[in-house]
Design a protein around this motif. Structure first.
Motif, PDB file in Angstrom:
ATOM      1  N   GLU A 336       0.095  -3.833   9.578  1.00  0.00           N
ATOM      2  CA  GLU A 336       0.569  -2.803   9.681  1.00  0.00           C
ATOM      3  C   GLU A 336       0.340  -1.843   8.530  1.00  0.00           C
ATOM      4  OE1 GLU A 336       2.566  -1.092  12.003  1.00  0.00           O
ATOM      5  OE2 GLU A 336       2.506  -2.850  13.201  1.00  0.00           O
ATOM      6  N   CYS A 337       0.058  -2.556   7.305  1.00  0.00           N
ATOM      7  CA  CYS A 337      -0.410  -1.568   6.165  1.00  0.00           C
ATOM      8  C   CYS A 337      -1.925  -1.255   6.158  1.00  0.00           C
ATOM      9  CB  CYS A 337      -0.156  -2.506   4.973  1.00  0.00           C
ATOM     10  SG  CYS A 337       1.378  -2.767   4.499  1.00  0.00           S
ATOM     11  N   ILE A 338      -2.791  -2.247   6.828  1.00  0.00           N
ATOM     12  CA  ILE A 338      -4.340  -2.061   6.894  1.00  0.00           C
ATOM     13  C   ILE A 338      -4.889  -1.306   7.849  1.00  0.00           C
ATOM     14  CG2 ILE A 338      -6.464  -3.217   6.842  1.00  0.00           C
ATOM     15  CD1 ILE A 338      -4.900  -5.478   5.123  1.00  0.00           C
ATOM     16  N   ALA A 339      -4.202  -1.440   9.062  1.00  0.00           N
ATOM     17  CA  ALA A 339      -4.837  -0.942  10.341  1.00  0.00           C
ATOM     18  C   ALA A 339      -4.895   0.635  10.338  1.00  0.00           C
ATOM     19  CB  ALA A 339      -3.813  -1.300  11.645  1.00  0.00           C
ATOM     20  N   PRO A 340      -3.878   1.497   9.708  1.00  0.00           N
ATOM     21  CA  PRO A 340      -4.178   2.850   9.597  1.00  0.00           C
ATOM     22  C   PRO A 340      -5.509   3.131   9.171  1.00  0.00           C
ATOM     23  CG  PRO A 340      -1.912   2.209   9.165  1.00  0.00           C
ATOM     24  CD  PRO A 340      -2.714   0.865   9.083  1.00  0.00           C
ATOM     25  N   LEU A 341      -5.956   2.527   8.114  1.00  0.00           N
ATOM     26  CA  LEU A 341      -7.212   2.918   7.548  1.00  0.00           C
ATOM     27  C   LEU A 341      -8.534   2.806   8.532  1.00  0.00           C
ATOM     28  CD1 LEU A 341      -7.025   1.088   4.102  1.00  0.00           C
ATOM     29  CD2 LEU A 341      -6.966   3.411   4.309  1.00  0.00           C
ATOM     30  N   PHE A 342      -8.186   2.181   9.711  1.00  0.00           N
ATOM     31  CA  PHE A 342      -9.398   1.896  10.582  1.00  0.00           C
ATOM     32  C   PHE A 342      -9.270   2.519  11.823  1.00  0.00           C
ATOM     33  CE2 PHE A 342      -9.541  -1.242   7.384  1.00  0.00           C
ATOM     34  CZ  PHE A 342     -10.848  -1.662   7.087  1.00  0.00           C
ATOM     35  N   GLU A 343      -8.011   3.436  11.907  1.00  0.00           N
ATOM     36  CA  GLU A 343      -7.952   4.250  13.085  1.00  0.00           C
ATOM     37  C   GLU A 343      -9.065   5.062  13.380  1.00  0.00           C
ATOM     38  OE1 GLU A 343      -4.032   6.141  12.612  1.00  0.00           O
ATOM     39  OE2 GLU A 343      -2.845   4.140  12.926  1.00  0.00           O
ATOM     40  N   PRO A 344      -9.124   5.681  14.905  1.00  0.00           N
ATOM     41  CA  PRO A 344     -10.299   6.419  14.791  1.00  0.00           C
ATOM     42  C   PRO A 344     -10.305   7.930  14.406  1.00  0.00           C
ATOM     43  CG  PRO A 344      -9.576   5.331  17.021  1.00  0.00           C
ATOM     44  CD  PRO A 344      -8.581   4.922  15.891  1.00  0.00           C
ATOM     45  N   GLY A 345     -11.365   8.190  13.895  1.00  0.00           N
ATOM     46  CA  GLY A 345     -11.259   9.504  13.238  1.00  0.00           C
ATOM     47  C   GLY A 345     -11.531   9.409  11.532  1.00  0.00           C
ATOM     48  N   GLU A 346     -11.632  10.751  11.063  1.00  0.00           N
ATOM     49  CA  GLU A 346     -11.470  10.345   9.638  1.00  0.00           C
ATOM     50  C   GLU A 346     -10.514   9.896   8.778  1.00  0.00           C
ATOM     51  OE1 GLU A 346     -14.465  13.547   7.552  1.00  0.00           O
ATOM     52  OE2 GLU A 346     -12.726  14.108   7.377  1.00  0.00           O
ATOM     53  N   GLN A 347     -10.539   9.206   8.075  1.00  0.00           N
ATOM     54  CA  GLN A 347      -9.358   8.640   7.319  1.00  0.00           C
ATOM     55  C   GLN A 347      -9.602   9.038   5.774  1.00  0.00           C
ATOM     56  OE1 GLN A 347      -6.746   7.619   9.069  1.00  0.00           O
ATOM     57  NE2 GLN A 347      -7.915   7.888  10.824  1.00  0.00           N
ATOM     58  N   ASP A 348      -8.464   9.525   5.147  1.00  0.00           N
ATOM     59  CA  ASP A 348      -8.414   9.746   4.108  1.00  0.00           C
ATOM     60  C   ASP A 348      -7.934   8.550   3.114  1.00  0.00           C
ATOM     61  OD1 ASP A 348      -7.942  10.456   1.241  1.00  0.00           O
ATOM     62  OD2 ASP A 348      -6.506  12.105   1.882  1.00  0.00           O
ATOM     63  N   LEU A 349      -8.838   7.864   2.363  1.00  0.00           N
ATOM     64  CA  LEU A 349      -8.785   6.550   1.709  1.00  0.00           C
ATOM     65  C   LEU A 349      -7.987   6.870   0.461  1.00  0.00           C
ATOM     66  CD1 LEU A 349     -12.073   4.610   1.440  1.00  0.00           C
ATOM     67  CD2 LEU A 349     -10.170   4.853   3.439  1.00  0.00           C
ATOM     68  N   SER A 350      -7.509   7.791  -0.201  1.00  0.00           N
ATOM     69  CA  SER A 350      -6.558   8.255  -1.298  1.00  0.00           C
ATOM     70  C   SER A 350      -5.177   8.480  -0.945  1.00  0.00           C
ATOM     71  CB  SER A 350      -7.159   9.550  -1.838  1.00  0.00           C
ATOM     72  OG  SER A 350      -7.109  10.725  -1.351  1.00  0.00           O
ATOM     73  N   ASP A 351      -4.907   8.201   0.379  1.00  0.00           N
ATOM     74  CA  ASP A 351      -3.553   8.565   1.067  1.00  0.00           C
ATOM     75  C   ASP A 351      -2.704   7.466   0.489  1.00  0.00           C
ATOM     76  OD1 ASP A 351      -1.230   8.553   2.373  1.00  0.00           O
ATOM     77  OD2 ASP A 351      -2.119   8.455   4.507  1.00  0.00           O
ATOM     78  N   VAL A 352      -1.777   8.063  -0.530  1.00  0.00           N
ATOM     79  CA  VAL A 352      -0.916   7.340  -1.376  1.00  0.00           C
ATOM     80  C   VAL A 352       0.154   6.522  -0.464  1.00  0.00           C
ATOM     81  CG1 VAL A 352      -0.901   8.856  -3.340  1.00  0.00           C
ATOM     82  CG2 VAL A 352       0.714   9.154  -1.630  1.00  0.00           C
ATOM     83  N   ARG A 353       0.297   6.935   0.712  1.00  0.00           N
ATOM     84  CA  ARG A 353       1.260   5.991   1.533  1.00  0.00           C
ATOM     85  C   ARG A 353       0.761   4.734   1.943  1.00  0.00           C
ATOM     86  NH1 ARG A 353       1.568  10.159   6.461  1.00  0.00           N
ATOM     87  NH2 ARG A 353      -0.467  10.436   6.131  1.00  0.00           N
ATOM     88  N   VAL A 354      -0.710   4.740   2.123  1.00  0.00           N
ATOM     89  CA  VAL A 354      -1.175   3.132   2.401  1.00  0.00           C
ATOM     90  C   VAL A 354      -1.072   2.228   1.069  1.00  0.00           C
ATOM     91  CG1 VAL A 354      -3.442   2.279   2.715  1.00  0.00           C
ATOM     92  CG2 VAL A 354      -2.912   4.258   3.800  1.00  0.00           C
ATOM     93  N   HIS A 355      -1.321   2.883   0.166  1.00  0.00           N
ATOM     94  CA  HIS A 355      -1.152   2.071  -1.274  1.00  0.00           C
ATOM     95  C   HIS A 355       0.255   1.879  -1.783  1.00  0.00           C
ATOM     96  CE1 HIS A 355      -5.345   2.974  -1.552  1.00  0.00           C
ATOM     97  NE2 HIS A 355      -4.945   4.265  -1.445  1.00  0.00           N
TER      98      HIS A 355
END
Length: 417
Positions: A336-355
């Motif tokens: 659940e934590c990691i999958a959003p980084l690989f969803e279709p489209g451009e992803q913001d790797l600095s999204d603090v919610r993921v970290h």
């Protein structure tokens, strides 16, 4: 006498670290900020392998207590340089009279690290060069420092990490540190990488100057650039260009050449005026076998499929599982934590919610250490990949990770049949 004093300092820092860990394990509240300050002050002065290990740990700031991670991160950017007289001693050991080779060597370094520091110099021919100078006596104290590091790592048994696993992790770390003292190997790596990427207009790699290099000093051409950590507030277009180049280069290294630059310290990277990525330091380059890559991609494939049973099988294939009872709920949370980084489209790797979610997950990872272990031969690989990821995050990279990963997943699936 100097070596005995160094040993006492390291033993004292080890004891203080162990006390904080024991207090936490017993349900108490450790003062991680105070411990971090003590480690920063002590290791900044001592340099060497212990400081290098702390720098590695600082790049795992999603697993460390935030106050400790913040203090250790200072070792990446604020460590005190070694005084000029000691550096001059190392230069004389290499060159004899340094004025035979250089009209000037700047006494103030423009970069200092755990194992050496970098000084700009000017040759008699008017060529600007940089000298990576190994700290005097470092080779002599390396093995003793490693003994102290082994003691510190033994504290991992309190978190149910088996001794055999700790020993394997230590040996991989020790081999990497010994390799970093081999400046001839680094000069050869510079030459190899310059040839490998000579036709890539996005990359710049300094030229090693073999005639001026030796056991204690690595000389290379001077390449001016803006350090990566100073690009955080640069124009967005420049940051995205450098980030895309960095991501492409890491992928090519892994999947085309089976190697990886394993020292992702932000000071080792910069951008020139044309927006090209400069890679300065090649003291740590590790081979990455195809089988290891394949296993990692199978784990990622299972993670993106939210398949905890397949994740456990992949972890077992990597050597990362032991004991009874797969931590299936932990696998689900990790997916659940990691999958959003690989969803279709451009992803913001600095999204603090993921970290934030990854940081919240880390106590559960530690709690499952009796069943879930890091593969013993991937310490440097995982540290390097994590460090490269954090560099992309510092650049506020926006990347289409879904598009990037598809051909790699397809490659792994074809290899699994």
């Amino acid at each position: 006498m100097r070596e005995r004093g160094r040993t006492r300092r390291l033993m004292g820092l080890s004891a203080r670290t162990g006390g904080a860990m024991l207090k936490t394990r017993l349900g108490g509240q450790a003062d991680w900020r105070a411990l971090g300050e003590a480690l920063f002050e002590g290791l900044s002065e001592l340099k060497g392998p212990a400081m290098k290990m702390a720098q590695m740990m600082s790049q795992w700031d999603d697993l460390l207590p935030p106050d400790l991670a913040d203090e250790l991160a200072r070792l990446q950017r604020q460590a005190d340089p070694m005084p000029w007289p000691r550096i001059h001693e190392a230069l004389e050991l290499q060159y004899g009279d340094i004025h035979t080779y250089f009209t000037e060597v700047e006494e103030t370094p423009f970069a200092s690290a755990s194992m050496g520091q970098v000084h700009k110099a000017m040759t008699h021919e008017g060529e600007a060069v940089v000298l990576k100078v190994q700290y005097p006596g470092l080779a002599d104290v390396l093995e003793n420092d490693l003994k102290q590091l082994r003691r510190i790592m033994s504290l991992g048994r309190w978190f149910k990490v088996p001794q055999a696993r700790l020993d394997a992790l230590f040996e991989e770390l020790a081999a990497g540190l010994r390799d970093e003292l081999d400046y001839q190997a680094e000069a050869n790596a510079l030459a190899r990488y310059r040839e490998r990427y000579q036709s890539d207009p996005r990359l710049v790699i300094p030229e090693p100057l073999f005639a001026l290099s030796g056991q204690h000093v690595l000389a290379m051409s001077y390449v001016s650039g803006t350090p990566l950590r100073e690009l955080e507030n640069a124009e967005d277009a420049l940051r995205q260009r450098v980030a895309a180049t960095l991501a492409d280069w890491i992928t090519q290294e892994l999947f085309t050449f089976g190697e990886l630059h394993a020292d992702p310290h932000a000071g080792n990277f910069a951008a020139d005026e044309q927006g090209r990525l400069i890679i300065y330091d090649f003291g740590a380059v590790i081979p990455v076998p195809e089988g290891r890559l394949n296993a990692m991609m199978q784990l990622l494939d299972a993670t993106l499929a939210h398949d905890p049973m397949a994740m456990d099988e992949a972890m077992a294939n990597m050597g990362g599982r032991q004991g009874q009872g797969a931590p299936l709920s932990l696998y689900c949370e990790a997916a659940e934590c990691i999958a959003p980084l690989f969803e279709p489209g451009e992803q913001d790797l600095s999204d603090v919610r993921v970290h934030r979610r990854l940081r919240e997950l880390s106590p559960k990872v530690w709690a499952a250490m009796d069943r879930l272990q890091p593969p013993a031969d991937t310490l440097l690989l995982s540290r390097a990949l994590n460090g490269h990821y954090w560099n992309l995050m510092r650049l506020k990279a926006r990347l289409n990770m879904h598009e990037r990963i598809q051909p790699l997943l397809a490659w792994a699936r074809s290899n699994s049949h």
